[in-house]
Motif scaffolding. Structure first.
Motif, PDB file in Angstrom:
ATOM      1  N   GLY A  59      14.344  -3.761  10.285  1.00 16.71           N
ATOM      2  CA  GLY A  59      12.887  -3.716  10.251  1.00 16.71           C
ATOM      3  C   GLY A  59      12.261  -4.731  11.193  1.00 16.71           C
ATOM      4  N   LEU A  60      12.822  -5.955  11.217  1.00 14.04           N
ATOM      5  CA  LEU A  60      12.303  -6.991  12.109  1.00 14.04           C
ATOM      6  C   LEU A  60      12.538  -6.630  13.569  1.00 14.04           C
ATOM      7  CD1 LEU A  60      13.451 -10.183  10.167  1.00 14.04           C
ATOM      8  CD2 LEU A  60      11.091  -9.401  10.496  1.00 14.04           C
ATOM      9  N   ILE A  61      13.730  -6.061  13.861  1.00 12.89           N
ATOM     10  CA  ILE A  61      14.022  -5.634  15.232  1.00 12.89           C
ATOM     11  C   ILE A  61      13.033  -4.565  15.664  1.00 12.89           C
ATOM     12  CG2 ILE A  61      15.695  -4.396  16.669  1.00 12.89           C
ATOM     13  CD1 ILE A  61      17.902  -5.820  15.031  1.00 12.89           C
ATOM     14  N   SER A  62      12.779  -3.581  14.791  1.00 12.16           N
ATOM     15  CA  SER A  62      11.846  -2.500  15.111  1.00 12.16           C
ATOM     16  C   SER A  62      10.453  -3.039  15.367  1.00 12.16           C
ATOM     17  CB  SER A  62      11.810  -1.475  13.971  1.00 12.16           C
ATOM     18  OG  SER A  62      13.072  -0.884  13.795  1.00 12.16           O
ATOM     19  N   GLN A  63      10.027  -4.003  14.513  1.00 15.74           N
ATOM     20  CA  GLN A  63       8.703  -4.585  14.689  1.00 15.74           C
ATOM     21  C   GLN A  63       8.586  -5.301  16.020  1.00 15.74           C
ATOM     22  OE1 GLN A  63       7.747  -7.054  11.329  1.00 15.74           O
ATOM     23  NE2 GLN A  63       7.820  -5.366   9.888  1.00 15.74           N
ATOM     24  N   LYS A  64       9.649  -6.043  16.417  1.00 15.49           N
ATOM     25  CA  LYS A  64       9.608  -6.768  17.682  1.00 15.49           C
ATOM     26  C   LYS A  64       9.560  -5.800  18.860  1.00 15.49           C
ATOM     27  CE  LYS A  64      11.809 -11.059  16.168  1.00 15.49           C
ATOM     28  NZ  LYS A  64      12.958 -11.975  16.310  1.00 15.49           N
ATOM     29  N   ILE A  65      10.348  -4.722  18.769  1.00 16.03           N
ATOM     30  CA  ILE A  65      10.350  -3.736  19.847  1.00 16.03           C
ATOM     31  C   ILE A  65       8.983  -3.099  19.978  1.00 16.03           C
ATOM     32  CG2 ILE A  65      11.268  -1.491  20.551  1.00 16.03           C
ATOM     33  CD1 ILE A  65      13.967  -2.392  19.373  1.00 16.03           C
ATOM     34  N   LYS A  66       8.394  -2.712  18.833  1.00 22.15           N
ATOM     35  CA  LYS A  66       7.083  -2.071  18.874  1.00 22.15           C
ATOM     36  C   LYS A  66       6.008  -3.020  19.358  1.00 22.15           C
ATOM     37  CE  LYS A  66       8.108   1.480  15.463  1.00 22.15           C
ATOM     38  NZ  LYS A  66       7.939   1.962  14.086  1.00 22.15           N
ATOM     39  N   SER A  67       6.109  -4.317  18.986  1.00 20.40           N
ATOM     40  CA  SER A  67       5.107  -5.271  19.423  1.00 20.40           C
ATOM     41  C   SER A  67       5.190  -5.499  20.929  1.00 20.40           C
ATOM     42  CB  SER A  67       5.280  -6.599  18.673  1.00 20.40           C
ATOM     43  OG  SER A  67       6.504  -7.215  19.030  1.00 20.40           O
ATOM     44  N   LYS A  68       6.426  -5.397  21.498  1.00 21.82           N
ATOM     45  CA  LYS A  68       6.572  -5.543  22.940  1.00 21.82           C
ATOM     46  C   LYS A  68       5.982  -4.331  23.662  1.00 21.82           C
ATOM     47  CE  LYS A  68      10.601  -8.587  22.985  1.00 21.82           C
ATOM     48  NZ  LYS A  68      12.018  -8.734  23.346  1.00 21.82           N
ATOM     49  N   LYS A  69       6.143  -3.163  23.059  1.00 24.02           N
ATOM     50  CA  LYS A  69       5.559  -1.967  23.659  1.00 24.02           C
ATOM     51  C   LYS A  69       4.044  -2.040  23.642  1.00 24.02           C
ATOM     52  CE  LYS A  69       9.096   1.476  22.495  1.00 24.02           C
ATOM     53  NZ  LYS A  69       9.377   2.669  21.694  1.00 24.02           N
ATOM     54  N   GLY A  70       3.495  -2.631  22.588  1.00 23.73           N
ATOM     55  CA  GLY A  70       2.053  -2.597  22.411  1.00 23.73           C
ATOM     56  C   GLY A  70       1.650  -1.276  21.791  1.00 23.73           C
ATOM     57  N   GLY A  71       0.434  -1.203  21.308  1.00 23.33           N
ATOM     58  CA  GLY A  71      -0.055   0.043  20.757  1.00 23.33           C
ATOM     59  C   GLY A  71      -0.642   0.917  21.848  1.00 23.33           C
ATOM     60  N   ALA A  72      -0.770   2.203  21.574  1.00 29.63           N
ATOM     61  CA  ALA A  72      -1.420   3.111  22.511  1.00 29.63           C
ATOM     62  C   ALA A  72      -2.935   2.959  22.375  1.00 29.63           C
ATOM     63  CB  ALA A  72      -1.010   4.547  22.219  1.00 29.63           C
ATOM     64  N   LYS A  73      -3.631   2.975  23.491  1.00 29.61           N
ATOM     65  CA  LYS A  73      -5.065   2.694  23.524  1.00 29.61           C
ATOM     66  C   LYS A  73      -5.771   3.746  24.372  1.00 29.61           C
ATOM     67  CE  LYS A  73      -8.130  -1.164  24.831  1.00 29.61           C
ATOM     68  NZ  LYS A  73      -8.129  -2.541  25.410  1.00 29.61           N
ATOM     69  N   MET A  74      -6.711   4.477  23.760  1.00 31.31           N
ATOM     70  CA  MET A  74      -7.392   5.561  24.447  1.00 31.31           C
ATOM     71  C   MET A  74      -8.901   5.399  24.280  1.00 31.31           C
ATOM     72  SD  MET A  74      -4.836   8.386  22.757  1.00 31.31           S
ATOM     73  CE  MET A  74      -5.326   9.806  23.706  1.00 31.31           C
ATOM     74  N   SER A  75      -9.643   5.677  25.344  1.00 36.37           N
ATOM     75  CA  SER A  75     -11.097   5.540  25.282  1.00 36.37           C
ATOM     76  C   SER A  75     -11.677   6.499  24.247  1.00 36.37           C
ATOM     77  CB  SER A  75     -11.716   5.829  26.648  1.00 36.37           C
ATOM     78  OG  SER A  75     -11.500   7.190  27.007  1.00 36.37           O
ATOM     79  N   LEU A  76     -12.812   6.112  23.658  1.00 31.79           N
ATOM     80  CA  LEU A  76     -13.447   6.927  22.632  1.00 31.79           C
ATOM     81  C   LEU A  76     -14.956   6.718  22.703  1.00 31.79           C
ATOM     82  CD1 LEU A  76     -13.156   8.777  20.146  1.00 31.79           C
ATOM     83  CD2 LEU A  76     -12.912   6.715  18.761  1.00 31.79           C
ATOM     84  N   GLY A  77     -15.685   7.783  23.011  1.00 32.69           N
ATOM     85  CA  GLY A  77     -17.133   7.666  23.153  1.00 32.69           C
ATOM     86  C   GLY A  77     -17.868   8.870  22.619  1.00 32.69           C
ATOM     87  N   SER A  78     -19.172   8.728  22.469  1.00 30.57           N
ATOM     88  CA  SER A  78     -20.013   9.802  21.960  1.00 30.57           C
ATOM     89  C   SER A  78     -20.204  10.896  23.005  1.00 30.57           C
ATOM     90  CB  SER A  78     -21.382   9.232  21.558  1.00 30.57           C
ATOM     91  OG  SER A  78     -22.293  10.271  21.272  1.00 30.57           O
ATOM     92  N   GLY A  79     -20.362  12.130  22.527  1.00 31.35           N
ATOM     93  CA  GLY A  79     -20.627  13.249  23.431  1.00 31.35           C
ATOM     94  C   GLY A  79     -22.113  13.496  23.653  1.00 31.35           C
ATOM     95  N   PHE A  80     -22.946  12.512  23.305  1.00 29.94           N
ATOM     96  CA  PHE A  80     -24.407  12.683  23.370  1.00 29.94           C
ATOM     97  C   PHE A  80     -24.880  13.110  24.760  1.00 29.94           C
ATOM     98  CE2 PHE A  80     -28.726  10.926  23.914  1.00 29.94           C
ATOM     99  CZ  PHE A  80     -29.371  11.534  22.855  1.00 29.94           C
ATOM    100  N   ASP A  81     -24.391  12.447  25.805  1.00 27.27           N
ATOM    101  CA  ASP A  81     -24.821  12.779  27.166  1.00 27.27           C
ATOM    102  C   ASP A  81     -24.381  14.170  27.595  1.00 27.27           C
ATOM    103  OD1 ASP A  81     -26.181  10.462  27.572  1.00 27.27           O
ATOM    104  OD2 ASP A  81     -24.666   9.500  28.824  1.00 27.27           O
ATOM    105  N   PHE A  82     -23.395  14.726  26.894  1.00 29.91           N
ATOM    106  CA  PHE A  82     -22.899  16.058  27.232  1.00 29.91           C
ATOM    107  C   PHE A  82     -23.510  17.143  26.331  1.00 29.91           C
ATOM    108  CE2 PHE A  82     -19.500  12.937  28.078  1.00 29.91           C
ATOM    109  CZ  PHE A  82     -19.442  13.054  29.459  1.00 29.91           C
ATOM    110  N   GLY A  83     -24.467  16.730  25.501  1.00 27.08           N
ATOM    111  CA  GLY A  83     -25.105  17.691  24.603  1.00 27.08           C
ATOM    112  C   GLY A  83     -24.212  18.102  23.455  1.00 27.08           C
ATOM    113  N   ALA A  84     -23.235  17.262  23.113  1.00 27.86           N
ATOM    114  CA  ALA A  84     -22.300  17.579  22.038  1.00 27.86           C
ATOM    115  C   ALA A  84     -22.417  16.547  20.920  1.00 27.86           C
ATOM    116  CB  ALA A  84     -20.871  17.607  22.568  1.00 27.86           C
ATOM    117  N   ALA A  85     -22.184  17.002  19.700  1.00 27.43           N
ATOM    118  CA  ALA A  85     -22.256  16.107  18.539  1.00 27.43           C
ATOM    119  C   ALA A  85     -20.881  15.599  18.143  1.00 27.43           C
ATOM    120  CB  ALA A  85     -22.896  16.849  17.363  1.00 27.43           C
ATOM    121  N   GLN A  86     -19.949  15.629  19.071  1.00 27.58           N
ATOM    122  CA  GLN A  86     -18.584  15.191  18.817  1.00 27.58           C
ATOM    123  C   GLN A  86     -18.329  13.860  19.515  1.00 27.58           C
ATOM    124  OE1 GLN A  86     -16.786  17.052  16.832  1.00 27.58           O
ATOM    125  NE2 GLN A  86     -18.078  18.864  16.802  1.00 27.58           N
ATOM    126  N   TYR A  87     -17.145  13.313  19.257  1.00 25.70           N
ATOM    127  CA  TYR A  87     -16.685  12.136  19.986  1.00 25.70           C
ATOM    128  C   TYR A  87     -15.534  12.546  20.886  1.00 25.70           C
ATOM    129  CZ  TYR A  87     -19.663   8.986  17.346  1.00 25.70           C
ATOM    130  OH  TYR A  87     -20.760   8.349  16.819  1.00 25.70           O
TER     131      TYR A  87
END
Length: 443
Positions: A59-87
């Motif tokens: 478990g500790l090895i897995s945590q260290k490996i995952k922490s070195k990878k970092g988490g996945a990070k994706m942009s997230l914004g409102s669709g207001f400018d596109f006339g959509a009520a979604q994100y």
């Protein structure tokens, strides 16, 4: 000359080393198996101990490996400018990777993009050309994956030859539809540590046809439901069993955004208010993220809503859904909420904006929203979610604001939509089955 000098230096070093080894004793450290230090362990307890220690170490090895990878990070914004009520978020699909704007939907299992495969598919704002990606692998219509596993994702029985791709006709609750073929593809994602990573073999829909208001100005959907075939399943398996998002105000411009993160939330994105935690019921309304709401209050008054409204076993229950904009309540709960809020809007002119499917709208050009009491959702166990007032008295047009609730009928599943969730950081822990949240500017 240089060679002779180097040889003399080497001979001198060897002589010194030899003299040193003769004068100095080597260091010796005794080693014993840990079981010899215990008082006569039984074979059973010995194996039990080994398993326990090894599991902790793994478990500790897995945590260290995952922490070195970092988490996945994706942009997230409102669709207001596109006339959509979604994100919207952006994903990178294929090899070479191509960027697509997709609706972020925690209520959808299938990730898909507008796509052309063997000449089929309409030209849209952006289209994925499957033949140009070296990592595109279609799912065959004769495979068990198609006939059994993907049946809940509306795989079709059409299969003229074994080489024919597995087709789907994916239907949404609002009547929207996406049609195409299933495939396995590679996604490229940015990481929280600034690097990038690829996710291979992820199920994707290559949609040659799509229709629905929710897809307006989008190239597809990012399916984040709790499912073996969603993007969430693959990403949390790689980066750790959590994902989180922070929804900016739904009227924000496209240059204002936050992030969808898989893995633990970086400390820099956490907010100063303490995060609250409630149970996440992952198995009662799959593939949706069910939460155990037991009541709604306005101010200090708990509304008179029958318990069966919140009971999954009586066709009730509540889910948190990023793909729905408004908040849907079973009719008896809806009436209790809007009548409770309307009492505090006496004297404010009620209006009916054309084409807006919301019943209670008001001319609030001279209304101070602070006069409206705090509405709160109460979780089993005592946790309380208190959204900002602008999340339930929402902007419809200049000078007009509406109560952001819709009657879902009776009986019905209650849905807390994305506007109600805005300006909060939400973290879904799929291992601990918990939902954590706290107020945030999301900036």
């Amino acid at each position: 000359m240089k060679t002779t000098t180097m040889l003399l230096c080497l001979i001198t070093m060897l002589l010194i080393a030899s003299a040193y080894s003769d004068e100095q004793a080597g260091m010796r450290i005794g080693m014993a198996h840990r079981d010899t230090l215990s008082p006569k362990p039984t074979p059973f307890h010995r194996i039990e101990d080994i398993m326990g220690m090894d599991q902790k170490r793994h478990g500790l090895i897995s945590q260290k490996i995952k922490s070195k990878k970092g988490g996945a990070k994706m942009s997230l914004g409102s669709g207001f400018d596109f006339g959509a009520a979604q994100y919207f978020s952006e994903i990178m699909v294929g090899t070479p990777a191509k960027k697509f704007r997709v609706v972020v939907d925690t209520g959808s299992e299938l990730t898909w993009v507008n796509c052309r495969f063997h000449g089929q598919g309409k030209e849209t704002r952006e289209v994925f050309r499957a033949e140009e990606s070296s990592s595109f692998r279609k799912v065959g219509c004769k495979t068990k994956t198609c006939t059994d596993d993907l049946s809940r994702l509306f795989s079709l029985a059409i299969c003229p030859t074994p080489r024919t791709p597995c087709s789907y006709d994916y239907r949404y609750a609002d009547g929207s539809v996406a049609q195409g073929v299933f495939a396995k593809e590679t996604f490229t994602v940015g990481l929280t540590n600034g690097s990038v990573a690829t996710i291979r073999g992820l199920l994707i829909g290559c949609s040659s046809y799509s229709n629905g208001g929710g897809f307006r100005q989008a190239d597809g959907v990012l399916g984040l439901a709790f499912s073996d075939y969603s993007f969430t399943s693959k990403a949390t398996n790689i980066f750790g069993g959590k994902f989180s998002y922070c929804l900016v105000d739904h009227t924000s411009n496209k240059n204002i955004s936050n992030y969808l993160i898989f893995g633990s939330v970086p400390s820099s994105t956490t907010t100063s208010p303490a995060r609250l935690t409630a149970q996440l019921d992952l198995n009662v309304l799959p593939p949706f993220y069910a939460i155990n709401i037991v009541g709604i209050s306005i101010g200090d008054t708990m509304l008179n809503i029958p318990p069966q409204v919140w009971d999954v076993n009586k066709s009730g229950g509540t889910i948190l859904d990023s793909g729905s904009s408004l908040t849907f309540l079973a009719d008896v709960a809806y009436k209790a909420v809007v009548s409770g809020l309307e009492r505090h809007l006496v004297g404010v002119k009620r209006v009916k904006p054309e084409g807006l499917p919301i019943e209670y709208c008001y001319d609030t050009s001279k209304f101070d929203e602070k006069k409206l009491p705090q509405l709160s959702f109460h979780f089993k166990g005592g946790t309380r979610f208190a959204p900002y007032r602008r999340s339930y008295l929402i902007d419809a047009e200049p000078g007009v604001r509406c109560l952001g609730f819709v009657s879902a009928g009776t009986p019905a599943t209650n849905v807390i939509g994305n506007i109600m969730q805005q300006n909060h950081l939400w973290e879904f822990d799929l291992v601990a089955s918990t939902l954590s949240f706290s107020p945030s500017t999301c900036l």
